[in-house]
Design an enzyme around this catalytic site. Structure first.
Site, PDB file in Angstrom:
ATOM      1  CG  HIS F  17      -2.104  11.084   9.066  1.00  0.00           C
ATOM      2  ND1 HIS F  17      -1.062  11.789   8.883  1.00  0.00           N
ATOM      3  CD2 HIS F  17      -2.135   9.781   9.502  1.00  0.00           C
ATOM      4  CE1 HIS F  17      -0.352  10.608   9.079  1.00  0.00           C
ATOM      5  NE2 HIS F  17      -0.529   9.489   9.580  1.00  0.00           N
ATOM      6  CE  LYS F  41       9.366   3.905  16.117  1.00  0.00           C
ATOM      7  NZ  LYS F  41       8.215   3.879  15.360  1.00  0.00           N
ATOM      8  NE  ARG F  90      -4.059   2.019  -1.336  1.00  0.00           N
ATOM      9  CZ  ARG F  90      -3.712   1.243  -1.974  1.00  0.00           C
ATOM     10  NH1 ARG F  90      -3.489   0.075  -1.351  1.00  0.00           N
ATOM     11  NH2 ARG F  90      -2.750   1.296  -3.119  1.00  0.00           N
ATOM     12  CB  SER F 127       4.498  10.530   8.277  1.00  0.00           C
ATOM     13  OG  SER F 127       2.715  10.348   8.602  1.00  0.00           O
TER      14      SER F 127
END
Lengths: 166, 166, 166, 166, 166, 166
Positions: F17, F41, F90, F127
């Site tokens: 990040h 969540k 990515r 993450s």
């Protein structure tokens, strides 16, 4: 003498896994098939059941060892003093995931290398799709060893043997 | 004693290739780096030049053999009595191409297995992009060994040394 | 009565093409196998040779018509009054290319639809890879019909029969 | 007379689905839109609601039949005596998943073929993304039929009509 | 005041390019549209023609500058003192290629960043596909500006106006 | 003066990040790092903890603002009067997901543009993979800032400090 670890949930082992292992035996002296014990997941088959299905399916391969582990794969590889991890590769989605995993594992254990073998896709269907099909009564023979197909039937249709009883 | 063949044009060898070879030495006893002689293509460097650049770049690796071949890779592998082909893998586009090649090679030589190692993409740029950049005066050091960068400059800017002469 | 066009260079037809056509016959009443005449390319086989190899390979399929065309596929489809184009799909790279083509064709002929069938990849190797292997003496039987394999040998090794002569 | 099944959760039907169905009607005489009843999932809309939204959205298409099924798609197709399954295809990730499904279904029902139509991506957004946006108050008109947008509002903001009451 | 370079062959400019540029103007103060002069390729349109078509198509955008360059993009960016390169992105194949290019450019000019904008694929068809269609008489209006469609007709069918003469 | 929003869960912020944010600062005057509060969540770290870890990691960047939001990103962007969303990119799987999101967001807020920067994949690990590794005792330093690595240890091995006590 290069040894490789082939790790996974094997819940259950499929003909796709077996095809990767047999291909791997061309490249490596010995392959450790390592069943991952993941406390965070509820598998269909117990570790013992998975262990036994693998052992039975590969009983004619003297260069195979079946084992279990929990925790990080890199820690298991260090404990076993093995520097090669074998992975099957079939779809682009696999590829992406594997790239992330290989990246991560390089951070955690620089000396370890991951090598990939392309699955022959005739045999390639994921364990979870096979379980889904089997749970709905689909015939999965041809995608898993015969004994595994039988075990899947027993799991999903436990009363079935009784119907043949009388 | 598993041996693997790592074949390619190596026109010229890059740090990406070298990274794959070093990773491969973790998994294999010996690696044959085999320069493909392709009469249908006009390479930038002659086979001799390519052979020498590889040998120089890997001179400190006793478990490497550099060789040349023409014709089918599977025929070369049979002649050398090797059953494992090593390939680097970085991008999805590579993956697709490799899948087709592996499929083809299985048809032509069933006993041969192709194993893949994911390239560390810090080093990964294709030979053709490197040649393009070098031909336009880009500094490609860091992407190829020092001696290769020097050879590329000599190819694309042959008069350059003369300018410094007097 | 839905008819579909299956167009391509077919230079030469492969078992992969034949597998797509047979699958297509499950979905469509009739399939027109249309050989593209592309003046900008130099094929290995003449249009007549390609036409004949297709006809021979599919001679037992009454619902197949073999035809030729040049120019835009959409114009050919309009002339034939057909609104469905059949395409095989195997790899992600195919998929991307097909997406662009389908996009383009929608611009050019809004009423035409492109439908795809996934190739069974056991049979799937591209014509160009097969030609490359055959040109280097590889045995491509199993990837193309027997008559095509024979034709490929004749193209690439025309003197070969003579060697057996005396 | 080729018939195709277009199966899914349709929770709810989107303009993307409708676009695939309309394209499919170019290739097939009749399309059965089959709502999958999956006891393992908790849908937003009941089977009846989903059934009604589909019927309303396609009421002007006489060649559409709306139906429901549970269990394996291949078993449903067998029961209906249909050999063609229609699928929409938009993204590479879809493609991968579909390839696995098609592989599996070939194992389970060899005579069944899966055909794909590329979604026009102007309309293409998945049902789950649409539900997520709608649940946060996003205006999803243009991505779903008007009646579906209304139903989504009622599900996520049931009191809303009351605010207009006095 | 961030400026971005949008470089390409633009042989010719398409509605896809224009859509990327207009989106880019939301993010950047000014965009330099830079026509790459590639001596190794034979374009359909001369640099002057391409330059003029771009200028005409974007004549109502004061924050656009049209320019030409040869050699490496990174060298051009350095000369212009610009650190941002804008690229359109539509397909996974694009993505792969762009990833390699971005990797390469980071080696050559560390301070330069490449930013991407997803093309709206309604407009997205590559210049080469458009040229191919136009060369075969396809109507490409809607995929390119009107003036470009006219220029394409003139290139591929130069005698056409004469036929209408008498 | 172009401002961009970089939104995410940041549970926790990673070096990946941070690398995207630093690259983004080349292209934009200011970047708002916006922590998504997702009531559906259960994050590992509270919003406050995540906010603090981001602020600490980027404390030397005056052109960064850290903020929180719930609901739709497009609504937040409208409230902040920002028209550019920055995303890291990515893997191809990311790409697909991002394409769907960008499509959706264009429906919801036409004036907003999404721009992408390719992650340098040396730093790129998600993450969730980092949390998984850390929960099993893996050393994730190098993938996250030092303070984040410490926080992860405290979360997963809270008693650890006690062991050093006496």
């Amino acid at each position: 003498m290069p040894i490789a670890i082939y790790a996974g949930s094997f819940d259950p082992i499929t003909n796709g896994h077996i095809s990767i292992i047999r291909s791997g035996l061309v490249a490596f002296e010995k392959i450790i098939v390592a069943v991952l014990i993941n406390p965070g997941k509820t598998p269909l088959f117990s570790v013992d059941e998975r262990f036994k299905m693998i052992s039975d399916a590969l009983s004619n391969e003297p260069r195979i060892e079946v084992d279990c582990f929990d925790g990080l794969l890199v820690d298991y590889a260090r404990r076993r003093n093995v520097q090669v991890v074998l992975r099957g590769l079939r779809a682009v989605a696999d590829f992406e995931h594997e790239l992330k995993m290989a990246n991560m594992n390089r951070h955690l254990y620089q000396e370890m290398e991951t090598v990939f073998i392309m699955a022959n896709d005739y045999f390639y269907v994921s364990s979870s799709l096979i379980k889904e099909a089997a749970s709905l009564g689909g015939d999965v023979l041809g995608m898993v060893p015969k004994a595994v197909a039988q075990k899947l039937r027993e799991k999903f249709f436990p009363q079935e043997p009784c119907q043949n009883k009388e």
